[in-house]
Design a protein around this motif. Structure first.
Motif, PDB file in Angstrom:
ATOM      1  N   SER A   2     -12.549   2.266  -1.219  1.00 38.09           N
ATOM      2  CA  SER A   2     -12.275   0.895  -1.789  1.00 38.09           C
ATOM      3  C   SER A   2     -11.131   0.149  -1.046  1.00 38.09           C
ATOM      4  CB  SER A   2     -12.014   1.139  -3.375  1.00 38.09           C
ATOM      5  OG  SER A   2     -10.917   2.066  -3.521  1.00 38.09           O
ATOM      6  N   THR A   3     -10.813  -1.011  -1.444  1.00 37.24           N
ATOM      7  CA  THR A   3      -9.617  -1.731  -1.076  1.00 37.24           C
ATOM      8  C   THR A   3      -8.418  -1.186  -1.580  1.00 37.24           C
ATOM      9  OG1 THR A   3     -10.818  -3.747  -0.919  1.00 37.24           O
ATOM     10  CG2 THR A   3      -8.428  -3.985  -0.772  1.00 37.24           C
ATOM     11  N   GLU A   4      -8.297  -0.829  -2.663  1.00 39.05           N
ATOM     12  CA  GLU A   4      -7.048  -0.146  -3.411  1.00 39.05           C
ATOM     13  C   GLU A   4      -6.866   1.278  -2.342  1.00 39.05           C
ATOM     14  OE1 GLU A   4      -5.058   1.261  -7.627  1.00 39.05           O
ATOM     15  OE2 GLU A   4      -7.221   0.111  -7.520  1.00 39.05           O
ATOM     16  N   ASP A   5      -7.726   1.795  -2.182  1.00 42.62           N
ATOM     17  CA  ASP A   5      -7.519   3.181  -1.323  1.00 42.62           C
ATOM     18  C   ASP A   5      -6.923   2.911  -0.220  1.00 42.62           C
ATOM     19  OD1 ASP A   5      -8.296   4.832  -3.268  1.00 42.62           O
ATOM     20  OD2 ASP A   5     -10.362   4.779  -2.853  1.00 42.62           O
ATOM     21  N   GLN A   6      -7.458   1.802   0.815  1.00 45.20           N
ATOM     22  CA  GLN A   6      -7.010   1.319   2.045  1.00 45.20           C
ATOM     23  C   GLN A   6      -5.789   1.007   1.918  1.00 45.20           C
ATOM     24  OE1 GLN A   6      -9.747  -1.729   3.610  1.00 45.20           O
ATOM     25  NE2 GLN A   6     -10.585  -0.298   4.887  1.00 45.20           N
ATOM     26  N   LEU A   7      -5.119   0.325   0.966  1.00 46.65           N
ATOM     27  CA  LEU A   7      -4.086  -0.095   0.882  1.00 46.65           C
ATOM     28  C   LEU A   7      -2.821   1.041   0.527  1.00 46.65           C
ATOM     29  CD1 LEU A   7      -4.719  -3.487  -1.028  1.00 46.65           C
ATOM     30  CD2 LEU A   7      -3.483  -3.275   1.206  1.00 46.65           C
ATOM     31  N   GLN A   8      -3.492   2.074  -0.290  1.00 45.69           N
ATOM     32  CA  GLN A   8      -2.480   3.143  -0.474  1.00 45.69           C
ATOM     33  C   GLN A   8      -2.497   4.269   0.589  1.00 45.69           C
ATOM     34  OE1 GLN A   8      -2.189   4.206  -4.444  1.00 45.69           O
ATOM     35  NE2 GLN A   8      -3.346   2.681  -5.059  1.00 45.69           N
ATOM     36  N   ASP A   9      -3.668   4.523   1.209  1.00 42.46           N
ATOM     37  CA  ASP A   9      -4.004   5.747   1.898  1.00 42.46           C
ATOM     38  C   ASP A   9      -3.428   5.387   3.458  1.00 42.46           C
ATOM     39  OD1 ASP A   9      -6.965   6.806   0.442  1.00 42.46           O
ATOM     40  OD2 ASP A   9      -4.544   7.188  -0.059  1.00 42.46           O
ATOM     41  N   PRO A  10      -3.096   6.364   4.238  1.00 45.91           N
ATOM     42  CA  PRO A  10      -2.658   6.254   5.583  1.00 45.91           C
ATOM     43  C   PRO A  10      -3.698   5.543   6.658  1.00 45.91           C
ATOM     44  CG  PRO A  10      -2.029   8.270   5.077  1.00 45.91           C
ATOM     45  CD  PRO A  10      -2.884   7.651   3.936  1.00 45.91           C
ATOM     46  N   LEU A  11      -3.406   4.688   7.417  1.00 46.25           N
ATOM     47  CA  LEU A  11      -4.423   4.112   8.646  1.00 46.25           C
ATOM     48  C   LEU A  11      -3.828   4.708   9.835  1.00 46.25           C
ATOM     49  CD1 LEU A  11      -4.740   0.435   7.604  1.00 46.25           C
ATOM     50  CD2 LEU A  11      -6.269   2.085   6.929  1.00 46.25           C
ATOM     51  N   LEU A  12      -3.218   3.834  10.147  1.00 48.22           N
ATOM     52  CA  LEU A  12      -1.813   3.639  11.185  1.00 48.22           C
ATOM     53  C   LEU A  12      -2.602   2.936  12.163  1.00 48.22           C
ATOM     54  CD1 LEU A  12       0.953   3.282  12.680  1.00 48.22           C
ATOM     55  CD2 LEU A  12       0.579   5.024  13.780  1.00 48.22           C
ATOM     56  N   GLY A 161       0.838  -2.504  12.654  1.00 45.90           N
ATOM     57  CA  GLY A 161       0.208  -1.888  11.733  1.00 45.90           C
ATOM     58  C   GLY A 161      -0.173  -0.358  11.675  1.00 45.90           C
ATOM     59  N   LEU A 162      -0.293   0.258  12.837  1.00 47.09           N
ATOM     60  CA  LEU A 162      -0.539   1.530  12.887  1.00 47.09           C
ATOM     61  C   LEU A 162       0.947   2.293  12.630  1.00 47.09           C
ATOM     62  CD1 LEU A 162      -2.107   4.047  13.656  1.00 47.09           C
ATOM     63  CD2 LEU A 162      -1.610   3.794  16.151  1.00 47.09           C
ATOM     64  N   ARG A 163       2.037   1.703  12.906  1.00 47.25           N
ATOM     65  CA  ARG A 163       3.330   2.466  12.810  1.00 47.25           C
ATOM     66  C   ARG A 163       3.493   2.229  11.224  1.00 47.25           C
ATOM     67  NH1 ARG A 163       7.169   6.052  13.756  1.00 47.25           N
ATOM     68  NH2 ARG A 163       9.099   5.262  13.264  1.00 47.25           N
ATOM     69  N   ALA A 164       3.075   1.250  10.559  1.00 52.46           N
ATOM     70  CA  ALA A 164       3.077   1.120   9.014  1.00 52.46           C
ATOM     71  C   ALA A 164       2.496   1.912   8.371  1.00 52.46           C
ATOM     72  CB  ALA A 164       2.759  -0.354   8.724  1.00 52.46           C
ATOM     73  N   GLU A 166       1.672   4.893   9.240  1.00 52.46           N
ATOM     74  CA  GLU A 166       2.290   6.286   9.459  1.00 52.46           C
ATOM     75  C   GLU A 166       3.607   6.501   8.672  1.00 52.46           C
ATOM     76  OE1 GLU A 166       1.262   7.110  14.204  1.00 52.46           O
ATOM     77  OE2 GLU A 166       3.085   6.054  13.535  1.00 52.46           O
ATOM     78  N   ILE A 167       4.217   5.306   8.481  1.00 54.22           N
ATOM     79  CA  ILE A 167       5.436   5.306   7.562  1.00 54.22           C
ATOM     80  C   ILE A 167       5.008   5.411   6.027  1.00 54.22           C
ATOM     81  CG2 ILE A 167       7.575   4.082   6.683  1.00 54.22           C
ATOM     82  CD1 ILE A 167       7.744   2.804   9.717  1.00 54.22           C
ATOM     83  N   ALA A 168       4.037   4.781   5.799  1.00 50.26           N
ATOM     84  CA  ALA A 168       3.474   4.663   4.533  1.00 50.26           C
ATOM     85  C   ALA A 168       3.056   6.118   4.244  1.00 50.26           C
ATOM     86  CB  ALA A 168       2.398   3.844   4.298  1.00 50.26           C
ATOM     87  N   ARG A 169       2.562   6.810   5.241  1.00 58.98           N
ATOM     88  CA  ARG A 169       2.189   8.289   4.563  1.00 58.98           C
ATOM     89  C   ARG A 169       3.172   9.071   4.455  1.00 58.98           C
ATOM     90  NH1 ARG A 169       2.313  12.319   8.147  1.00 58.98           N
ATOM     91  NH2 ARG A 169       2.574  11.021   9.984  1.00 58.98           N
ATOM     92  N   VAL A 170       4.428   9.177   5.115  1.00 58.78           N
ATOM     93  CA  VAL A 170       5.414   9.990   4.668  1.00 58.78           C
ATOM     94  C   VAL A 170       6.430   9.349   3.452  1.00 58.78           C
ATOM     95  CG1 VAL A 170       5.722  10.738   7.177  1.00 58.78           C
ATOM     96  CG2 VAL A 170       7.184   8.748   6.094  1.00 58.78           C
ATOM     97  N   MET A 171       6.139   8.006   3.239  1.00 52.77           N
ATOM     98  CA  MET A 171       6.702   7.546   1.957  1.00 52.77           C
ATOM     99  C   MET A 171       6.071   7.857   0.658  1.00 52.77           C
ATOM    100  SD  MET A 171       9.531   6.004   2.561  1.00 52.77           S
ATOM    101  CE  MET A 171       9.959   7.095   4.171  1.00 52.77           C
ATOM    102  N   ARG A 172       4.902   8.344   0.804  1.00 51.19           N
ATOM    103  CA  ARG A 172       3.928   8.790  -0.232  1.00 51.19           C
ATOM    104  C   ARG A 172       4.884   9.857  -1.055  1.00 51.19           C
ATOM    105  NH1 ARG A 172      -2.464   8.985   0.585  1.00 51.19           N
ATOM    106  NH2 ARG A 172      -2.123   9.315  -1.797  1.00 51.19           N
ATOM    107  N   ALA A 186      -1.611  -6.721   8.637  1.00 50.39           N
ATOM    108  CA  ALA A 186      -3.004  -7.277   9.017  1.00 50.39           C
ATOM    109  C   ALA A 186      -4.000  -6.386   9.761  1.00 50.39           C
ATOM    110  CB  ALA A 186      -2.681  -8.496   9.965  1.00 50.39           C
ATOM    111  N   LYS A 187      -3.620  -5.309  10.296  1.00 51.40           N
ATOM    112  CA  LYS A 187      -4.717  -4.718  10.941  1.00 51.40           C
ATOM    113  C   LYS A 187      -5.546  -4.085   9.779  1.00 51.40           C
ATOM    114  CE  LYS A 187      -5.203  -0.976  14.454  1.00 51.40           C
ATOM    115  NZ  LYS A 187      -5.813  -1.887  15.293  1.00 51.40           N
TER     116      LYS A 187
END
Length: 279
Positions: A2-12, A161-164, A166-172, A186-187
């Motif tokens: 889901s979109t919500e999962d994308q916005l919360q879970d890591p990409l990088l 975006g990829l770095r963002a 990665e940061i979101a992952r450790v900020m969880r 945007a990515k």
């Protein structure tokens, strides 16, 4: 997913010896020649230190880059004034067509930047949560969020975006059911999806890129009236040894975003101010 999962879970960057001269023979030509050679020797000796200095300066600059972990250690040595001057120099370099008045308007003063030289650990990704806790004041608030949706207390701005992701992952580490960590770039994430997410979620920490953050602020989905701090991911470098302040395509949007009226009037303010930190 889901979109919500994308916005919360890591990409990088040598005087040879002069021929013997009789007493009655003028010696000016010989002296002139000798002076010329002495002058050349002195001139050459003056040039040598310049070359050595240039090489030394380059070596020191390279020594600051830790390619194994992808960080530029120079930022850990900079106080508020050095950071303000460095950022100003970069703005002048990438926006050389601006007038002195326009450059002054974009200048971020030292008084707006919090000194973080006391942080003595490497400015790696894994150490970022600890850095945030140290300079956040009441660190227990990091696990909370305003009841107003899309109004984070902390925004971390990075180059890509990829770095963002990665940061979101450790900020969880700071995420709870009532305080999410939002990824705003945007990515792989459409602007409308980010808008919808922010308008429906209590956001404690937001991580994003300069252009996407500005677009969301312009839309009104990203509220900054509850914002307490901005962290610039300055130390991170890519495989080409470039950081967010070393590329025109990221430095210019960053300074534009940081220079918004909503921020500038609150930098360094004692009451309801915004901390500006460079990690």
């Amino acid at each position: 997913m889901s979109t919500e999962d994308q916005l919360q879970d890591p990409l990088l960057e040598r005087i040879t010896a002069s021929p013997k001269v009789e007493p009655d023979v003028p010696t000016k030509p010989s002296v002139s020649k000798k002076r010329k050679r002495v002058g050349e020797t002195i001139s050459n000796s003056k040039q040598a230190p310049k070359k050595a200095k240039s090489k030394k300066g380059k070596a020191i600059e390279e020594d600051e880059l830790d390619l194994d972990v992808g960080i530029n250690n120079a930022f850990s040595h900079m106080d508020s004034q050095l950071l303000a001057d460095y950022v100003g120099q970069r703005t002048k370099k990438y926006e050389c067509d601006l007038s002195s008045i326009e450059l002054e308007d974009k200048y971020i003063p030292a008084s707006a930047i919090q000194d973080t030289k006391l942080w003595d650990r490497p400015r790696t990704l894994d150490n970022l949560p600890g850095f945030l806790e140290k300079f956040a004041g009441n660190s227990t608030k990091l696990w909370s969020a305003s009841k107003k949706n899309g109004a984070p207390h902390t925004i971390i701005v990075t180059a890509a975006g990829l770095r963002a992701a990665e940061i979101a992952r450790v900020m969880r580490k700071f995420q709870t059911k009532d305080a999410v960590v939002a990824k705003l770039f945007a990515k792989h994430i459409k602007l409308q999806d980010s808008i919808k997410f922010l308008k429906s979620s209590r956001t404690g920490i937001a991580v994003g890129t300069p252009t996407r953050l500005k677009d969301l602020m312009d839309d009104g989905a990203l509220a900054v009236d509850r914002l307490e701090r901005i962290i610039v991911d300055a130390s991170h470098i890519d495989i080409k040894k470039r950081g967010i302040l070393d590329m025109k395509e990221t430095q210019v949007p960053l300074i534009l975003w940081l220079g918004q009226t909503e921020f500038k009037e609150k930098y360094g303010a004692e009451s309801k101010g915004i901390q500006l930190l460079f990690y």
